[in-house]
Design a protein around this motif. Structure first.
Motif, PDB file in Angstrom:
ATOM      1  N   ALA A 135     -10.638  50.262 114.922  1.00 29.85           N
ATOM      2  CA  ALA A 135     -10.237  48.874 114.656  1.00 29.85           C
ATOM      3  C   ALA A 135     -11.396  48.190 113.933  1.00 29.85           C
ATOM      4  CB  ALA A 135      -9.895  48.141 115.945  1.00 29.85           C
ATOM      5  N   THR A 136     -11.142  47.719 112.724  1.00 24.05           N
ATOM      6  CA  THR A 136     -12.147  47.029 111.925  1.00 24.05           C
ATOM      7  C   THR A 136     -11.702  45.593 111.706  1.00 24.05           C
ATOM      8  OG1 THR A 136     -12.697  49.097 110.779  1.00 24.05           O
ATOM      9  CG2 THR A 136     -13.443  47.034 109.765  1.00 24.05           C
ATOM     10  N   ASP A 137     -12.514  44.645 112.152  1.00 20.18           N
ATOM     11  CA  ASP A 137     -12.206  43.218 111.988  1.00 20.18           C
ATOM     12  C   ASP A 137     -12.988  42.666 110.804  1.00 20.18           C
ATOM     13  OD1 ASP A 137     -10.671  43.523 114.237  1.00 20.18           O
ATOM     14  OD2 ASP A 137     -12.104  42.571 115.601  1.00 20.18           O
ATOM     15  N   ILE A 138     -12.304  41.955 109.930  1.00 21.36           N
ATOM     16  CA  ILE A 138     -12.953  41.339 108.776  1.00 21.36           C
ATOM     17  C   ILE A 138     -12.625  39.852 108.746  1.00 21.36           C
ATOM     18  CG2 ILE A 138     -12.829  43.482 107.439  1.00 21.36           C
ATOM     19  CD1 ILE A 138     -10.521  42.194 105.839  1.00 21.36           C
ATOM     20  N   ARG A 139     -13.527  39.071 108.117  1.00 18.36           N
ATOM     21  CA  ARG A 139     -13.262  37.649 107.887  1.00 18.36           C
ATOM     22  C   ARG A 139     -13.196  37.425 106.378  1.00 18.36           C
ATOM     23  NH1 ARG A 139     -13.221  33.431 111.078  1.00 18.36           N
ATOM     24  NH2 ARG A 139     -14.354  34.482 112.766  1.00 18.36           N
ATOM     25  N   THR A 140     -12.056  36.882 105.932  1.00 16.86           N
ATOM     26  CA  THR A 140     -11.861  36.663 104.506  1.00 16.86           C
ATOM     27  C   THR A 140     -12.646  35.431 104.046  1.00 16.86           C
ATOM     28  OG1 THR A 140      -9.901  35.272 104.862  1.00 16.86           O
ATOM     29  CG2 THR A 140      -9.549  37.654 104.675  1.00 16.86           C
ATOM     30  N   GLY A 143     -11.791  32.222 105.590  1.00 19.53           N
ATOM     31  CA  GLY A 143     -12.040  32.106 107.033  1.00 19.53           C
ATOM     32  C   GLY A 143     -11.035  32.804 107.916  1.00 19.53           C
ATOM     33  N   GLU A 144     -10.036  33.458 107.343  1.00 21.56           N
ATOM     34  CA  GLU A 144      -9.026  34.138 108.151  1.00 21.56           C
ATOM     35  C   GLU A 144      -9.592  35.438 108.710  1.00 21.56           C
ATOM     36  OE1 GLU A 144      -4.332  34.846 107.632  1.00 21.56           O
ATOM     37  OE2 GLU A 144      -5.571  35.961 106.188  1.00 21.56           O
ATOM     38  N   LEU A 145      -9.307  35.694 109.989  1.00 17.21           N
ATOM     39  CA  LEU A 145      -9.765  36.918 110.636  1.00 17.21           C
ATOM     40  C   LEU A 145      -8.638  37.945 110.609  1.00 17.21           C
ATOM     41  CD1 LEU A 145     -12.345  37.944 112.124  1.00 17.21           C
ATOM     42  CD2 LEU A 145     -11.144  37.487 114.258  1.00 17.21           C
ATOM     43  N   ARG A 146      -8.938  39.152 110.155  1.00 22.92           N
ATOM     44  CA  ARG A 146      -7.948  40.214 110.052  1.00 22.92           C
ATOM     45  C   ARG A 146      -8.445  41.478 110.754  1.00 22.92           C
ATOM     46  NH1 ARG A 146      -5.966  39.850 103.677  1.00 22.92           N
ATOM     47  NH2 ARG A 146      -5.279  37.656 103.745  1.00 22.92           N
ATOM     48  N   ARG A 147      -7.483  42.282 111.209  1.00 22.27           N
ATOM     49  CA  ARG A 147      -7.825  43.550 111.854  1.00 22.27           C
ATOM     50  C   ARG A 147      -7.120  44.698 111.143  1.00 22.27           C
ATOM     51  NH1 ARG A 147      -8.122  44.457 118.237  1.00 22.27           N
ATOM     52  NH2 ARG A 147     -10.217  43.694 117.739  1.00 22.27           N
ATOM     53  N   ILE A 148      -7.902  45.736 110.800  1.00 24.37           N
ATOM     54  CA  ILE A 148      -7.387  46.977 110.226  1.00 24.37           C
ATOM     55  C   ILE A 148      -7.413  48.011 111.348  1.00 24.37           C
ATOM     56  CG2 ILE A 148      -7.684  48.703 108.424  1.00 24.37           C
ATOM     57  CD1 ILE A 148      -9.487  46.549 106.997  1.00 24.37           C
ATOM     58  N   TYR A 149      -6.233  48.346 111.870  1.00 20.64           N
ATOM     59  CA  TYR A 149      -6.127  49.238 113.029  1.00 20.64           C
ATOM     60  C   TYR A 149      -5.498  50.558 112.584  1.00 20.64           C
ATOM     61  CZ  TYR A 149      -4.591  50.995 117.608  1.00 20.64           C
ATOM     62  OH  TYR A 149      -4.386  51.752 118.723  1.00 20.64           O
ATOM     63  N   ILE A 150      -6.206  51.654 112.827  1.00 20.05           N
ATOM     64  CA  ILE A 150      -5.717  52.982 112.443  1.00 20.05           C
ATOM     65  C   ILE A 150      -5.652  53.854 113.694  1.00 20.05           C
ATOM     66  CG2 ILE A 150      -6.123  55.035 111.050  1.00 20.05           C
ATOM     67  CD1 ILE A 150      -7.670  53.279 109.093  1.00 20.05           C
ATOM     68  N   GLU A 151      -4.438  54.310 114.007  1.00 16.39           N
ATOM     69  CA  GLU A 151      -4.225  55.175 115.177  1.00 16.39           C
ATOM     70  C   GLU A 151      -4.008  56.612 114.708  1.00 16.39           C
ATOM     71  OE1 GLU A 151      -1.225  55.597 119.029  1.00 16.39           O
ATOM     72  OE2 GLU A 151      -1.432  53.682 117.972  1.00 16.39           O
ATOM     73  N   LEU A 196      -8.821  47.350 101.720  1.00 16.44           N
ATOM     74  CA  LEU A 196      -8.497  46.309 102.708  1.00 16.44           C
ATOM     75  C   LEU A 196      -9.781  45.713 103.287  1.00 16.44           C
ATOM     76  CD1 LEU A 196      -5.513  47.957 104.650  1.00 16.44           C
ATOM     77  CD2 LEU A 196      -5.413  46.260 102.812  1.00 16.44           C
ATOM     78  N   GLU A 197     -10.765  46.558 103.558  1.00 17.11           N
ATOM     79  CA  GLU A 197     -12.042  46.050 104.069  1.00 17.11           C
ATOM     80  C   GLU A 197     -12.714  45.140 103.044  1.00 17.11           C
ATOM     81  OE1 GLU A 197     -14.664  49.045 105.496  1.00 17.11           O
ATOM     82  OE2 GLU A 197     -13.219  49.893 106.928  1.00 17.11           O
ATOM     83  N   ALA A 198     -12.481  45.430 101.761  1.00 13.80           N
ATOM     84  CA  ALA A 198     -13.098  44.626 100.696  1.00 13.80           C
ATOM     85  C   ALA A 198     -12.495  43.227 100.583  1.00 13.80           C
ATOM     86  CB  ALA A 198     -12.968  45.351  99.354  1.00 13.80           C
ATOM     87  N   ASP A 199     -11.401  42.975 101.317  1.00 14.98           N
ATOM     88  CA  ASP A 199     -10.790  41.643 101.297  1.00 14.98           C
ATOM     89  C   ASP A 199     -11.653  40.611 102.022  1.00 14.98           C
ATOM     90  OD1 ASP A 199      -8.639  42.503  99.858  1.00 14.98           O
ATOM     91  OD2 ASP A 199      -7.313  42.766 101.591  1.00 14.98           O
ATOM     92  N   GLY A 200     -12.659  41.052 102.758  1.00 11.93           N
ATOM     93  CA  GLY A 200     -13.512  40.117 103.499  1.00 11.93           C
ATOM     94  C   GLY A 200     -14.793  40.789 103.936  1.00 11.93           C
ATOM     95  N   GLU A 201     -15.489  40.142 104.858  1.00  6.52           N
ATOM     96  CA  GLU A 201     -16.746  40.673 105.389  1.00  6.52           C
ATOM     97  C   GLU A 201     -16.493  41.256 106.774  1.00  6.52           C
ATOM     98  OE1 GLU A 201     -21.375  39.165 106.014  1.00  6.52           O
ATOM     99  OE2 GLU A 201     -19.739  37.707 105.847  1.00  6.52           O
ATOM    100  N   VAL A 202     -16.967  42.481 106.998  1.00  6.56           N
ATOM    101  CA  VAL A 202     -16.763  43.143 108.290  1.00  6.56           C
ATOM    102  C   VAL A 202     -17.564  42.423 109.377  1.00  6.56           C
ATOM    103  CG1 VAL A 202     -17.102  45.271 109.601  1.00  6.56           C
ATOM    104  CG2 VAL A 202     -16.302  45.384 107.232  1.00  6.56           C
ATOM    105  N   VAL A 203     -16.872  42.042 110.450  1.00  3.57           N
ATOM    106  CA  VAL A 203     -17.545  41.370 111.566  1.00  3.57           C
ATOM    107  C   VAL A 203     -17.570  42.234 112.828  1.00  3.57           C
ATOM    108  CG1 VAL A 203     -17.027  39.063 110.718  1.00  3.57           C
ATOM    109  CG2 VAL A 203     -15.400  40.191 112.246  1.00  3.57           C
TER     110      VAL A 203
END
Length: 259
Positions: A135-140, A143-151, A196-203
């Motif tokens: 699970a990788t959380d990024i902030r665009t 200011g929107e917080l997004r999660r990239i979840y890979i199972e 997708l990670e490049a859409d924001g900064e990894v937090v």
């Protein structure tokens, strides 16, 4: 006796004979069905008999998250109370699971390697491990917080499969799915994930692993930004589960005796 009287007596006898036969050998179709057909149990398999597979939950999204700090001195604790909290929880774990444990070194960072040195006397060596999800959380920029979840799916006797979920989180923690095509969600390429990670900064980065030991036990571990967030171990008829282990203020554990 006249022929007429004889005929009447014959008819009466026939009626009595038919009535007697129906009384002893007859019955309504419904009654016959009740006697011959057993009631079918349509409930199927009890729900508790089909236990869902155990899977660790990702850490909750921190809507106030900032980028993880870089650099860490191995000889310094991140917070003074964390070592004391681990000491206490490991004592509880040893009692719950009836395990022998090594002492926790107060001068090292608590991660899987140092944690494993404490718990492995009864478990033996690590045989293998599998990554269950990331699970990788990024902030665009807005200011929107997004999660990239890979199972990761099963990889026994087959090629491993990956499933991608992409979600946005509001300030109150509620989520909404972001649109992706079916081709993108099934076995996403590394290039797609990087875009997708490049859409924001990894937090925040979290990963769930299952570690298998030589004695047959397995440890379910979740790490957040390289630090242990949660773990679960079953041993000697009991299960010990902890979460929030990256901070002393949120560190909570539970011991459960298995039936």
């Amino acid at each position: 006796m006249s022929k007429k009287s004889a005929l009447i007596l014959s008819l009466v006898a026939a009626v009595l004979l038919i009535f007697t036969f129906c009384h002893f050998y007859g019955g309504s179709p419904d009654e016959a069905a009740e006697e011959t057909l057993p009631v079918q149990d349509a409930t199927g398999v009890p729900a508790e008999a089909v236990a869902p597979p155990v899977k660790a939950e990702p850490p909750p999204v921190d809507v106030s998250a900032a980028p993880p700090s870089t650099g860490f001195l191995p000889t310094e604790m991140e917070e003074p109370g964390k070592f004391a909290a681990y000491q206490q929880k490991l004592k509880e774990m040893a009692v719950c699971l009836n395990m022998q444990m090594n002492a926790l070194d107060p001068n090292v960072e608590i991660n899987f390697e140092t944690f494993n040195q404490v718990i492995n006397p009864d478990l033996g060596e690590v045989v293998t491990q599998s990554e269950e999800w990331t699970a990788t959380d990024i902030r665009t920029k807005n200011g929107e917080l997004r999660r990239i979840y890979i199972e990761n799916g099963p990889s026994i006797e087959a090629e491993s499969s990956r499933t991608l979920k992409y979600e946005a989180f509001s300030q109150d923690g509620t989520s909404k799915s972001l649109p992706l095509s079916k081709e993108q969600t099934s076995n996403p390429s590394d290039a797609l994930v990087a875009s997708l990670e490049a859409d924001g900064e990894v937090v925040s980065r979290s990963v769930s692993r299952r570690i298998f030991y030589s004695n047959g036990d397995d440890l379910l571990l979740v790490e957040k930004n390289g630090k242990i967030f949660s773990f679960e171990l079953t041993h000697d008829g009991a299960t010990f589960r902890c979460s929030g282990a990256d901070k002393s203020s949120t560190f909570q554990c539970q011991c459960r005796n298995n039936p």
